[in-house]
Design a protein around this motif. Structure first.
Motif, PDB file in Angstrom:
ATOM      1  N   SER A  28       8.713   7.080  72.314  1.00 57.58           N
ATOM      2  CA  SER A  28      10.171   7.060  72.493  1.00 57.58           C
ATOM      3  C   SER A  28      10.877   7.144  71.147  1.00 57.58           C
ATOM      4  CB  SER A  28      10.600   5.794  73.233  1.00 57.58           C
ATOM      5  OG  SER A  28      10.212   5.847  74.582  1.00 57.58           O
ATOM      6  N   ALA A  29      10.375   6.417  70.156  1.00 58.15           N
ATOM      7  CA  ALA A  29      10.990   6.437  68.825  1.00 58.15           C
ATOM      8  C   ALA A  29      10.968   7.842  68.225  1.00 58.15           C
ATOM      9  CB  ALA A  29      10.284   5.449  67.904  1.00 58.15           C
ATOM     10  N   ARG A  30       9.909   8.580  68.464  1.00 58.29           N
ATOM     11  CA  ARG A  30       9.836   9.967  67.968  1.00 58.29           C
ATOM     12  C   ARG A  30      10.912  10.834  68.613  1.00 58.29           C
ATOM     13  NH1 ARG A  30       5.455  10.970  64.889  1.00 58.29           N
ATOM     14  NH2 ARG A  30       3.782   9.421  65.003  1.00 58.29           N
ATOM     15  N   GLU A  31      11.107  10.689  69.918  1.00 59.79           N
ATOM     16  CA  GLU A  31      12.140  11.470  70.611  1.00 59.79           C
ATOM     17  C   GLU A  31      13.539  11.091  70.127  1.00 59.79           C
ATOM     18  OE1 GLU A  31      11.813  14.123  72.587  1.00 59.79           O
ATOM     19  OE2 GLU A  31       9.658  13.937  72.159  1.00 59.79           O
ATOM     20  N   LEU A  32      13.763   9.814  69.923  1.00 57.92           N
ATOM     21  CA  LEU A  32      15.060   9.363  69.415  1.00 57.92           C
ATOM     22  C   LEU A  32      15.293   9.908  68.001  1.00 57.92           C
ATOM     23  CD1 LEU A  32      14.797   5.745  70.787  1.00 57.92           C
ATOM     24  CD2 LEU A  32      16.531   7.424  71.480  1.00 57.92           C
ATOM     25  N   GLY A  33      14.263   9.905  67.172  1.00 58.88           N
ATOM     26  CA  GLY A  33      14.366  10.462  65.829  1.00 58.88           C
ATOM     27  C   GLY A  33      14.678  11.943  65.849  1.00 58.88           C
ATOM     28  N   ARG A  34      14.056  12.683  66.769  1.00 60.55           N
ATOM     29  CA  ARG A  34      14.335  14.125  66.906  1.00 60.55           C
ATOM     30  C   ARG A  34      15.795  14.355  67.315  1.00 60.55           C
ATOM     31  NH1 ARG A  34       8.699  14.863  67.764  1.00 60.55           N
ATOM     32  NH2 ARG A  34       8.542  14.164  69.898  1.00 60.55           N
ATOM     33  N   MET A  40      23.103   3.399  62.826  1.00 59.17           N
ATOM     34  CA  MET A  40      22.190   3.275  63.930  1.00 59.17           C
ATOM     35  C   MET A  40      21.896   1.806  64.155  1.00 59.17           C
ATOM     36  SD  MET A  40      21.623   6.299  64.876  1.00 59.17           S
ATOM     37  CE  MET A  40      23.077   6.897  64.095  1.00 59.17           C
ATOM     38  N   VAL A  41      21.848   1.444  65.409  1.00 60.16           N
ATOM     39  CA  VAL A  41      21.535   0.073  65.799  1.00 60.16           C
ATOM     40  C   VAL A  41      20.340   0.128  66.741  1.00 60.16           C
ATOM     41  CG1 VAL A  41      22.362  -1.951  67.063  1.00 60.16           C
ATOM     42  CG2 VAL A  41      23.927  -0.688  65.590  1.00 60.16           C
ATOM     43  N   SER A  42      19.347  -0.688  66.476  1.00 56.12           N
ATOM     44  CA  SER A  42      18.155  -0.744  67.306  1.00 56.12           C
ATOM     45  C   SER A  42      17.700  -2.198  67.429  1.00 56.12           C
ATOM     46  CB  SER A  42      17.036   0.094  66.678  1.00 56.12           C
ATOM     47  OG  SER A  42      15.886   0.078  67.469  1.00 56.12           O
ATOM     48  N   ALA A  43      17.114  -2.519  68.548  1.00 55.13           N
ATOM     49  CA  ALA A  43      16.631  -3.888  68.737  1.00 55.13           C
ATOM     50  C   ALA A  43      15.425  -4.185  67.853  1.00 55.13           C
ATOM     51  CB  ALA A  43      16.277  -4.120  70.201  1.00 55.13           C
ATOM     52  N   THR A  44      14.522  -3.213  67.723  1.00 58.79           N
ATOM     53  CA  THR A  44      13.281  -3.443  66.985  1.00 58.79           C
ATOM     54  C   THR A  44      13.055  -2.374  65.925  1.00 58.79           C
ATOM     55  OG1 THR A  44      11.850  -2.129  68.440  1.00 58.79           O
ATOM     56  CG2 THR A  44      12.222  -4.455  69.062  1.00 58.79           C
ATOM     57  N   LYS A  45      12.305  -2.719  64.895  1.00 61.62           N
ATOM     58  CA  LYS A  45      11.925  -1.747  63.868  1.00 61.62           C
ATOM     59  C   LYS A  45      11.106  -0.617  64.478  1.00 61.62           C
ATOM     60  CE  LYS A  45      11.913  -4.939  59.979  1.00 61.62           C
ATOM     61  NZ  LYS A  45      11.099  -5.616  58.972  1.00 61.62           N
ATOM     62  N   ALA A  46      10.270  -0.950  65.440  1.00 60.12           N
ATOM     63  CA  ALA A  46       9.406   0.070  66.052  1.00 60.12           C
ATOM     64  C   ALA A  46      10.217   1.158  66.749  1.00 60.12           C
ATOM     65  CB  ALA A  46       8.444  -0.585  67.041  1.00 60.12           C
ATOM     66  N   GLU A  47      11.349   0.801  67.352  1.00 59.09           N
ATOM     67  CA  GLU A  47      12.176   1.796  68.030  1.00 59.09           C
ATOM     68  C   GLU A  47      12.932   2.675  67.030  1.00 59.09           C
ATOM     69  OE1 GLU A  47      13.672  -0.114  72.143  1.00 59.09           O
ATOM     70  OE2 GLU A  47      13.959  -1.395  70.371  1.00 59.09           O
ATOM     71  N   ALA A  48      13.103   2.203  65.809  1.00 61.28           N
ATOM     72  CA  ALA A  48      13.864   2.925  64.791  1.00 61.28           C
ATOM     73  C   ALA A  48      12.991   3.550  63.706  1.00 61.28           C
ATOM     74  CB  ALA A  48      14.873   1.977  64.146  1.00 61.28           C
ATOM     75  N   VAL A  49      11.695   3.490  63.860  1.00 65.42           N
ATOM     76  CA  VAL A  49      10.789   3.917  62.797  1.00 65.42           C
ATOM     77  C   VAL A  49      10.926   5.403  62.443  1.00 65.42           C
ATOM     78  CG1 VAL A  49       8.774   4.410  64.256  1.00 65.42           C
ATOM     79  CG2 VAL A  49       8.448   3.589  61.907  1.00 65.42           C
ATOM     80  N   HIS A  50      11.380   6.226  63.372  1.00 62.55           N
ATOM     81  CA  HIS A  50      11.509   7.662  63.105  1.00 62.55           C
ATOM     82  C   HIS A  50      12.960   8.108  62.906  1.00 62.55           C
ATOM     83  CE1 HIS A  50       7.265   8.225  63.729  1.00 62.55           C
ATOM     84  NE2 HIS A  50       7.359   7.535  64.849  1.00 62.55           N
ATOM     85  N   VAL A  51      13.851   7.168  62.639  1.00 65.78           N
ATOM     86  CA  VAL A  51      15.241   7.514  62.335  1.00 65.78           C
ATOM     87  C   VAL A  51      15.246   8.229  60.985  1.00 65.78           C
ATOM     88  CG1 VAL A  51      17.508   6.565  61.719  1.00 65.78           C
ATOM     89  CG2 VAL A  51      16.244   5.627  63.660  1.00 65.78           C
ATOM     90  N   PRO A  52      15.905   9.394  60.913  1.00 68.55           N
ATOM     91  CA  PRO A  52      15.969  10.103  59.627  1.00 68.55           C
ATOM     92  C   PRO A  52      16.575   9.215  58.537  1.00 68.55           C
ATOM     93  CG  PRO A  52      16.688  11.541  61.414  1.00 68.55           C
ATOM     94  CD  PRO A  52      16.540  10.158  61.999  1.00 68.55           C
ATOM     95  N   SER A  53      16.091   9.400  57.323  1.00 64.51           N
ATOM     96  CA  SER A  53      16.448   8.503  56.214  1.00 64.51           C
ATOM     97  C   SER A  53      17.927   8.511  55.852  1.00 64.51           C
ATOM     98  CB  SER A  53      15.616   8.850  54.973  1.00 64.51           C
ATOM     99  OG  SER A  53      15.878  10.184  54.575  1.00 64.51           O
ATOM    100  N   GLU A  54      18.680   9.539  56.247  1.00 64.04           N
ATOM    101  CA  GLU A  54      20.110   9.563  55.900  1.00 64.04           C
ATOM    102  C   GLU A  54      20.945   8.588  56.734  1.00 64.04           C
ATOM    103  OE1 GLU A  54      19.616  13.307  58.574  1.00 64.04           O
ATOM    104  OE2 GLU A  54      18.441  12.310  57.022  1.00 64.04           O
ATOM    105  N   PHE A  55      20.345   8.008  57.767  1.00 66.95           N
ATOM    106  CA  PHE A  55      21.068   7.063  58.610  1.00 66.95           C
ATOM    107  C   PHE A  55      20.764   5.626  58.197  1.00 66.95           C
ATOM    108  CE2 PHE A  55      20.604  10.780  61.397  1.00 66.95           C
ATOM    109  CZ  PHE A  55      21.918  10.960  61.800  1.00 66.95           C
ATOM    110  N   GLU A  56      21.814   4.803  58.170  1.00 65.25           N
ATOM    111  CA  GLU A  56      21.654   3.370  57.949  1.00 65.25           C
ATOM    112  C   GLU A  56      21.245   2.741  59.277  1.00 65.25           C
ATOM    113  OE1 GLU A  56      24.596  -0.363  56.897  1.00 65.25           O
ATOM    114  OE2 GLU A  56      25.156   1.637  56.203  1.00 65.25           O
ATOM    115  N   VAL A  57      20.276   1.824  59.249  1.00 64.37           N
ATOM    116  CA  VAL A  57      19.769   1.214  60.479  1.00 64.37           C
ATOM    117  C   VAL A  57      19.991  -0.296  60.438  1.00 64.37           C
ATOM    118  CG1 VAL A  57      17.734   0.817  61.927  1.00 64.37           C
ATOM    119  CG2 VAL A  57      18.011   3.012  60.758  1.00 64.37           C
ATOM    120  N   LEU A  58      20.516  -0.813  61.538  1.00 63.78           N
ATOM    121  CA  LEU A  58      20.666  -2.254  61.732  1.00 63.78           C
ATOM    122  C   LEU A  58      19.694  -2.669  62.827  1.00 63.78           C
ATOM    123  CD1 LEU A  58      22.177  -5.006  61.431  1.00 63.78           C
ATOM    124  CD2 LEU A  58      23.749  -4.163  63.206  1.00 63.78           C
TER     125      LEU A  58
END
Length: 176
Positions: A165-171, A1-19
């Motif tokens: 938005s981050a919650r919807e992306l996480g879902r 997963m790639v996101s511009a900000t931590k706030a947009e990626a805060v709800h990414v499930p833990s199994e995904f690596e985030v950049l």
């Protein structure tokens, strides 16, 4: 997963690596290119860019997976008229038919929004750069954007709208 900000990626499930790339095209392109340089050339990784976007049409809301992304703040026609090729439009497989316009301009003016709306459905600041760096690095790319505002003065409330938005992306990611 790639996101511009931590706030947009805060709800990414833990199994995904985030950049986290930082905001804007240069930051996004450099971060993605650097990350892809670490992957073996035999792999063709999938880069998924999640984040917020402004709606360029009032009827747009929710989550989008654009089929086309364009670099809206480069003078592509002028550069081509000077005899040089420039990539300012990319097609993305498995999209929903929407068009995302990417530029380093934070769109918060209804007049600017209306001009962009002639060419696109949504606007962001990283999508094209992520898609371009992915293509150049031999990776597949998917853009997943959630509408946070209507690219007018409502965009100035973006910081307060990121979490929804981050919650919807996480879902969306959890449903994969």
């Amino acid at each position: 997963m790639v996101s511009a900000t931590k706030a947009e990626a805060v709800h990414v499930p833990s199994e995904f690596e985030v950049l986290i790339t930082g905001i804007g095209k240069v930051s996004a392109a450099v971060a993605v290119a650097s990350a892809l340089a670490d992957y073996p050339r035999t792999d063709k990784p999938l880069v998924v860019n999640i984040g917020t976007a402004g709606a360029l049409h009032e009827h747009h809301s929710g989550l989008f997976t654009p089929s086309t992304v364009l670099n809206h703040d480069i003078s592509g026609d002028a550069i081509r008229a000077l005899g040089h090729e420039v990539a300012d439009l990319l097609a993305l497989p498995d999209g929903d038919g929407s068009v995302l316009a990417t530029g380093d301009l934070f769109v918060s003016d209804a007049g600017v929004r209306d001009v962009l709306a002639r060419r696109a459905d949504l606007v962001d600041m990283e999508g094209f750069a992520v898609a371009y760096a992915s293509a150049r690095g031999g990776a597949r790319c998917r853009l997943v954007k959630h509408v946070s505002d209507t690219a007018d003065d409502s965009a100035l409330d973006w910081p307060a709208r990121i979490d929804a938005s981050a919650r919807e992306l996480g879902r969306w990611l959890a449903a994969l």
